[in-house]
Design a protein around this motif. Structure first.
Motif, PDB file in Angstrom:
ATOM      1  N   ALA A  27     -35.015 -80.525  60.209  1.00  0.00           N
ATOM      2  CA  ALA A  27     -33.879 -79.725  60.395  1.00  0.00           C
ATOM      3  C   ALA A  27     -34.294 -78.270  59.903  1.00  0.00           C
ATOM      4  O   ALA A  27     -33.841 -77.526  60.612  1.00  0.00           O
ATOM      5  CB  ALA A  27     -32.792 -80.055  59.579  1.00  0.00           C
ATOM      6  N   ALA A  28     -35.023 -77.954  59.013  1.00  0.00           N
ATOM      7  CA  ALA A  28     -35.657 -76.907  58.587  1.00  0.00           C
ATOM      8  C   ALA A  28     -36.422 -76.306  59.848  1.00  0.00           C
ATOM      9  O   ALA A  28     -36.308 -75.144  60.088  1.00  0.00           O
ATOM     10  CB  ALA A  28     -36.203 -76.820  57.236  1.00  0.00           C
ATOM     11  N   LEU A  30     -36.109 -76.940  63.178  1.00  0.00           N
ATOM     12  CA  LEU A  30     -35.236 -76.435  64.152  1.00  0.00           C
ATOM     13  C   LEU A  30     -34.517 -75.212  63.628  1.00  0.00           C
ATOM     14  O   LEU A  30     -34.587 -74.129  64.425  1.00  0.00           O
ATOM     15  CB  LEU A  30     -34.235 -77.423  64.296  1.00  0.00           C
ATOM     16  CG  LEU A  30     -34.644 -78.681  64.780  1.00  0.00           C
ATOM     17  CD1 LEU A  30     -33.457 -79.878  65.139  1.00  0.00           C
ATOM     18  CD2 LEU A  30     -35.428 -78.647  66.133  1.00  0.00           C
ATOM     19  N   LEU A  31     -34.255 -74.981  62.400  1.00  0.00           N
ATOM     20  CA  LEU A  31     -33.384 -73.722  62.155  1.00  0.00           C
ATOM     21  C   LEU A  31     -34.744 -72.393  62.093  1.00  0.00           C
ATOM     22  O   LEU A  31     -34.183 -71.307  62.720  1.00  0.00           O
ATOM     23  CB  LEU A  31     -33.223 -73.757  60.759  1.00  0.00           C
ATOM     24  CG  LEU A  31     -31.816 -74.689  60.528  1.00  0.00           C
ATOM     25  CD1 LEU A  31     -31.469 -74.698  58.869  1.00  0.00           C
ATOM     26  CD2 LEU A  31     -30.712 -74.030  61.147  1.00  0.00           C
ATOM     27  N   LEU A  32     -35.904 -72.828  61.684  1.00  0.00           N
ATOM     28  CA  LEU A  32     -36.872 -71.801  61.846  1.00  0.00           C
ATOM     29  C   LEU A  32     -37.198 -71.317  63.218  1.00  0.00           C
ATOM     30  O   LEU A  32     -37.400 -70.312  63.752  1.00  0.00           O
ATOM     31  CB  LEU A  32     -38.191 -72.095  61.079  1.00  0.00           C
ATOM     32  CG  LEU A  32     -38.058 -72.330  59.611  1.00  0.00           C
ATOM     33  CD1 LEU A  32     -39.401 -73.225  59.211  1.00  0.00           C
ATOM     34  CD2 LEU A  32     -38.030 -70.831  59.198  1.00  0.00           C
ATOM     35  N   ALA A  34     -34.921 -71.857  65.717  1.00  0.00           N
ATOM     36  CA  ALA A  34     -34.005 -70.864  66.316  1.00  0.00           C
ATOM     37  C   ALA A  34     -33.969 -69.466  65.891  1.00  0.00           C
ATOM     38  O   ALA A  34     -33.836 -68.566  66.358  1.00  0.00           O
ATOM     39  CB  ALA A  34     -32.766 -71.611  65.735  1.00  0.00           C
ATOM     40  N   GLY A  35     -34.373 -69.185  64.537  1.00  0.00           N
ATOM     41  CA  GLY A  35     -34.496 -67.831  63.997  1.00  0.00           C
ATOM     42  C   GLY A  35     -35.924 -67.076  64.932  1.00  0.00           C
ATOM     43  O   GLY A  35     -35.700 -66.041  65.184  1.00  0.00           O
ATOM     44  N   MET A 314     -37.247 -75.358  72.459  1.00  0.00           N
ATOM     45  CA  MET A 314     -37.326 -73.932  71.547  1.00  0.00           C
ATOM     46  C   MET A 314     -38.713 -73.281  71.745  1.00  0.00           C
ATOM     47  O   MET A 314     -38.741 -72.213  72.034  1.00  0.00           O
ATOM     48  CB  MET A 314     -37.293 -74.299  70.063  1.00  0.00           C
ATOM     49  CG  MET A 314     -35.784 -74.567  69.701  1.00  0.00           C
ATOM     50  SD  MET A 314     -35.523 -74.569  67.961  1.00  0.00           S
ATOM     51  CE  MET A 314     -36.837 -75.479  67.238  1.00  0.00           C
TER      52      MET A 314
END
Length: 362
Positions: A27-28, A30-32, A34-35, A314
């Motif tokens: 999950a982290a 994916l957040l990285l 997206a950022g 991504m």
């Protein structure tokens, strides 16, 4: 009677890094990602012959979405550069990169061939031929939908031809499937060249866009098509991640799990043709994205398609955004076709991949 395993059973196939990505929870990751994609988009909009500060980019976007939210302290010229030229181009790059990457990942599963991608299997060539036919011969008889629909028709035709050739020549192995795709790609490109030769000489220069790949014609009105096809197809592929995992093991194993192997493979090919056809209609032939990105995704997140597909989405978007930055800046103020950049990077990656497989004795 064998019961079909639930998707969760196959999704539990762990990537080589277990429940995390290089020690980072998925999950982290994916957040990285997206950022990273957001930063890449801002950088792409900022960089060019006329530099635009990141604060101005955010300000223009915020003002367009919510007029009056921020004070306008930039010129109309910079606003036009950001909103009318660079932002739609950058978003198109992200959509195309994501689409080609997820197609490549899916094809590599159902063909069990790590070298499969829409370019090598002739799908991109078919899409380009359809677009060329619409631009030079049939005209836009369906309006703006003509080019993407004709590109999809060309891509699906190329897919059917590749499948027919594999049946005709009994090319059942994965390597021979790729060879069949390359052969069909050459044939289709020859037909496309005939269409160019027979077309209006005054209009044929625009076809170079499709032959070499480029994002310079991006407009806001165009983005609905690549975004729409991703929203239509990607959820299905994500939902079938367990089936894609099973297909990588082999047809017999997948069949014992209750997967209709032939129908599922055909469905993935059709969806791949749909995505590729629409992307090619607006970006031209951009090769090797579908080959490289899934391998990078697997290296980072392991082999489970519950992770490979979102990671490929991504990473594909990020990769093509930066490839477009290189295409715009390497020979500035000239705008190099992005297909040249991806072809150079992809060719080197392809050689490295072949070398690594040879070293592994595969």
């Amino acid at each position: 009677m064998l019961q079909r395993s639930s998707p969760d059973d196959l999704n539990e196939t762990p990537p080589k890094t277990g429940g995390s990505v290089r020690g980072v929870p998925f999950a982290a990751f994916l957040l990285l990602g997206a950022g990273g994609l957001l930063i890449s988009i801002v950088a792409a909009v900022s960089v060019g012959a006329v530099s635009v500060p990141a604060a101005t980019v955010f300000g223009v976007v915020a003002n367009k979405m919510l007029p009056g939210l921020v004070d306008v302290d930039w010129s109309q010229g910079r606003e036009a550069i950001v909103w009318q030229i660079r932002l739609p181009r950058t978003l198109l790059a992200a959509f195309v990169g994501a689409g080609l990457a997820v197609v490549g990942a899916s094809l590599q599963s159902v063909t069990r061939n790590p070298l499969a991608d829409p370019h090598l299997l002739g799908i991109s060539s078919g899409g380009a031929a359809g677009a060329i036919l619409a631009l030079l011969h049939t005209g836009l008889f369906l309006g703006l939908l003509t080019v993407p629909l004709m590109a999809f028709a060309g891509a699906i035709t190329a897919t059917m031809v590749v499948l027919a050739v594999t049946r005709l020549t009994a090319a059942t192995s994965a390597d021979k499937l790729v060879l069949a795709g390359v052969a069909v790609s050459f044939i289709i490109m020859s037909l496309a060249n005939i269409l160019i030769f027979l077309g209006d000489p005054r209009a044929t220069h625009t076809v170079v866009f499709w032959m070499l790949g480029g994002l310079g014609l991006a407009q806001w009105s165009h983005l609905v098509f690549p975004l729409g096809v991703l929203l239509l197809t990607v959820p299905y592929l994500l939902a079938k991640a367990a089936d894609l995992n099973a297909m990588t093991i082999g047809d017999e194993t997948a069949a014992t799990l209750g997967i209709p192997v032939a129908r599922f493979r055909l469905t993935v090919f059709v969806l791949g043709a749909l995505i590729t056809g629409v992307m090619v209609a607006f970006s031209g032939i951009i090769g090797f994205v579908g080959l490289m990105v899934p391998h990078i995704a697997r290296y980072l997140v392991g082999g489970s398609y519950t992770r490979v597909l979102p990671a490929s989405l991504m990473l594909g978007g990020i990769f093509l955004v930066w490839a477009d930055i290189l295409a715009r800046t390497l020979m500035a103020p000239e705008d190099m076709p992005i297909g040249i950049v991806t072809g150079l990077i992809g060719g080197i990656f392809f050689i490295g991949l072949l070398r690594s497989r040879a070293s592994a004795g595969r």
